[in-house]
Design a protein around this motif. Structure first.
Motif, short mmCIF file in Angstrom:
data_model
loop_
_atom_site.label_atom_id
_atom_site.label_comp_id
_atom_site.label_asym_id
_atom_site.label_seq_id
_atom_site.Cartn_x
_atom_site.Cartn_y
_atom_site.Cartn_z
N GLU A 5 0.86 -1.20 0.00
CA GLU A 5 0.00 0.00 0.00
C GLU A 5 0.88 1.23 0.00
OE1 GLU A 5 -3.72 1.94 2.57
OE2 GLU A 5 -2.80 0.03 3.16
N ARG A 6 0.55 2.19 -0.83
CA ARG A 6 1.31 3.44 -0.91
C ARG A 6 0.34 4.62 -0.95
NH1 ARG A 6 6.73 2.27 -2.49
NH2 ARG A 6 6.95 0.30 -3.66
N ALA A 7 0.85 5.78 -0.62
CA ALA A 7 0.08 7.02 -0.72
C ALA A 7 0.88 8.04 -1.52
CB ALA A 7 -0.25 7.58 0.66
N VAL A 8 0.19 8.84 -2.34
CA VAL A 8 0.86 9.82 -3.19
C VAL A 8 0.13 11.15 -3.08
CG1 VAL A 8 -0.52 9.08 -5.17
CG2 VAL A 8 1.61 10.33 -5.55
N ARG A 52 -7.28 16.58 -8.30
CA ARG A 52 -6.88 17.97 -8.14
C ARG A 52 -5.49 18.06 -7.52
NH1 ARG A 52 -12.32 20.67 -5.41
NH2 ARG A 52 -13.81 20.12 -7.09
N GLU A 53 -4.86 19.18 -7.75
CA GLU A 53 -3.55 19.44 -7.14
C GLU A 53 -3.66 19.34 -5.62
OE1 GLU A 53 0.58 20.64 -7.76
OE2 GLU A 53 -1.02 20.33 -9.23
N GLY A 54 -2.75 18.57 -5.00
CA GLY A 54 -2.72 18.43 -3.55
C GLY A 54 -3.56 17.29 -3.00
N ASP A 55 -4.35 16.61 -3.85
CA ASP A 55 -5.10 15.44 -3.38
C ASP A 55 -4.14 14.37 -2.86
OD1 ASP A 55 -7.55 16.50 -4.00
OD2 ASP A 55 -7.82 15.39 -5.88
N LEU A 56 -4.56 13.68 -1.82
CA LEU A 56 -3.81 12.52 -1.34
C LEU A 56 -4.53 11.25 -1.79
CD1 LEU A 56 -2.89 13.56 2.33
CD2 LEU A 56 -1.51 13.78 0.25
N VAL A 102 0.24 6.04 5.21
CA VAL A 102 -0.80 5.67 4.25
C VAL A 102 -2.16 6.01 4.86
CG1 VAL A 102 0.55 3.87 3.14
CG2 VAL A 102 -0.81 3.31 5.16
N LEU A 103 -3.13 6.25 4.00
CA LEU A 103 -4.43 6.75 4.44
C LEU A 103 -5.24 5.71 5.21
CD1 LEU A 103 -5.55 8.79 1.29
CD2 LEU A 103 -4.21 9.52 3.26
#
Length: 549
Positions: A207-210, A254-258, A282-283
């Motif tokens: 699992e990753r978050a970006v 959108r810009e800045g979304d996680l 991670v979320l």
């Protein structure tokens, strides 16, 4: 007056069956250099006991029912992936089957000519050395059509040829594979991971978050469709400001979304680089808005249904991210079909979790019960297909029999999953247990029946010629399979399944599954078995027609 052990076993078929099964599994658990026979050892224990006294037999029902049950469940398990495997390499594998069986037939005919054996005996040797009783039946039907006056005696010659060589193919195939694996060390786990195009294999999911810095404006639906085609990454959560949403319910990035995602290591790393920069944590660690839990699939209404058809994101504001099937953790894709016993990881809000749980079932107890409606009706359809005879001319006919009929129906029903209110699939644990029972009964029955013939073969003078011919056919077929597999660069797991299918006998498949511990052998077996079964019957009949003229 006390009974001797032999008399006791001869007068009690249930006790005899229990002894053969118990001793067979005990022998099968012994390992030599990491290699064990597994349940296939039941066959050899049956041979040994059957050689002691010809009265040691099980009713025909035991091996017939065991074989039909085993191959039906093999087809049922492989049905979902059969078409894919057939499309990708099934043509090549079945061309290999044609070539190997042609070589085996020529070897049998040549050995019979050199050793002065009759055509009927040659056909029996072909059937016995390749462990195929339906081929013997086909040869005997051809004899009745070609030479009615001498059909009885010739049919007897064919039966003797088979009885003296039956089982050689099992010994030769397993022996060749054991020798090959002792010489060449095989990493079966790596093979499975490198051949996911043939069968689902265990893959480590991460699992990753970006943080979105380069993908602003990307259409979420189009991105999801693109990822679904590759089946290696799934977008799960999207955090925008203080709110966390399921990705399928959003429209654009959108810009800045996680974004949180789950998938393979390489695929998630590439997607992070494409959309922005990796962030931590991670979320999924924040369970205030969206929670997650594992739910067991037990509701027959959803079994066999693709995740795309459930439409969970829009109907229940939920998403399934992973499917735990057996010992494997699979990435959930829109095309993934749910099976009984799957443990799925569901992400949704806490207030919606009970509804999703009720829809999927989440009852472990219900999975301990066999769905006898689907099982018995499916098996009955397979047996009915096996009784259909296709005229071949001259009075001969082709009958699929107890093995090919249930297998073909199992493949079809495994592909369908369900028909109206009838669920064809069984829980994975149930299928594994029933397969083990079926194959063990088959080995016990056939082994006991073949033991006496083995003794008579060694006692007779001319019988040694038949035995030698059978050994030559079996050994030549096994060596040809391994040589062709090496030439075609087949994964060893897949090659073992192809060899089991060519042998049309579950002993080699069981050995292969015990060694590989992945789905490749069973899928390869299902891919080539129907063709091999039909070809053996046709070749045995052709040997009679051609050699008697």
């Amino acid at each position: 007056m006390s009974l001797s052990p032999i008399n006791l076993l001869a007068g009690n078929a249930v006790l005899l069956c229990a002894v053969v099964l118990g001793l067979g599994h005990l022998l099968g658990s012994l390992r030599v250099r990491g290699v064990a026979l597994g349940v296939a050892a039941v066959f050899f224990v049956g041979l040994g006991l059957g050689a002691l006294d010809e009265r040691l037999r099980l009713p025909d029902f035991a091996d017939q029912f065991g074989l039909a049950l085993f191959v039906y469940l093999i087809g049922l398990a492989g049905g979902a992936g059969f078409v894919t495997a057939l499309r990708r390499r099934g043509l090549l594998d079945n061309l290999l089957v044609v070539a190997v069986l042609a070589v085996a037939a020529l070897t049998a005919a040549g050995a019979a000519a050199a050793l002065h054996l009759g055509p009927a005996t040659a056909a029996g040797v072909f059937a016995g050395a390749l462990v195929n009783a339906p081929a013997l039946g086909g040869a005997q039907e051809a004899l009745r059509a070609v030479d009615p006056a001498h059909a009885g005696a010739l049919a007897g010659d064919a039966a003797v040829g088979m009885s003296l060589t039956y089982g050689y193919g099992v010994v030769a195939m397993i022996g060749a594979l054991v020798t090959y694996m002792v010489i060449v060390r095989v990493d079966f786990g790596r093979e499975a991971a490198e051949n996911t195009d043939l069968a689902a294999a265990p893959r480590r999911l991460v699992e990753r978050a970006v943080r979105v810095t380069r993908g602003a404006g990307t259409d979420v639906r189009e991105l999801n469709d693109e990822l679904a085609r590759h089946g290696e990454v799934l977008l799960v959560r999207l955090q925008r400001g203080d709110h966390t949403h399921l990705v399928p319910t959003m429209t654009t990035l959108r810009e800045g979304d996680l974004l949180s995602m789950v998938g393979t290591t390489d695929a998630t790393r590439d997607l992070v680089a494409r959309l922005g920069e990796k962030v931590w944590p991670v979320l999924s660690l924040d369970r205030n808005s969206l929670d997650f839990r594992r739910i067991t699939v037990s509701n027959p209404e959803v079994v066999g249904t693709a995740l795309a058809d459930l439409d969970l994101p829009h109907l229940h504001h939920a998403i399934i991210t992973r499917v735990r099937r057996g010992d494997q953790d699979l990435l959930a894709t829109p095309a993934t079909r749910l099976l009984p016993g799957d443990r799925v990881r569901v992400v949704t809000s806490r207030d919606r979790m009970p509804d999703v749980t009720a829809m999927l079932g989440d009852s472990d107890q219900s999975l301990t019960r066999v769905d006898f409606t689907g099982l018995t009706l499916g098996l009955a359809l397979g047996l009915l297909l096996g009784t259909v005879s296709v005229p071949l001319g001259g009075g001969a006919g082709l009958r699929l029999g107890l093995a090919a009929g249930p297998l073909i129906v199992g493949l079809i029903l495994g592909r369908l999953g369900r028909t109206g209110p009838i669920t064809w699939h069984q829980p994975r644990s149930t299928m594994l247990v029933l397969r083990q029972v079926g194959v063990a009964l088959f080995f016990a029955g056939v082994g006991l029946k073949s033991g006496g013939a083995l003794v008579h073969g060694f006692a007779g003078g001319d019988a040694w010629k038949t035995i030698a011919a059978g050994g030559l056919v079996a050994a030549g077929t096994a060596v040809a399979c391994i040589a062709a597999g090496r030439l075609l660069r087949m994964p060893v797991s897949w090659l073992m399944g192809v060899m089991a299918g060519i042998d049309t006998n579950p002993a080699v498949l069981t050995f292969a599954e015990d060694r590989a511990r992945n789905e490749l052998p069973a899928l390869a077996y299902s891919t080539v078995f129907p063709v091999a079964m039909v070809l053996k019957i046709l070749i045995a009949q052709l040997m009679i027609v051609l050699l008697l003229h």
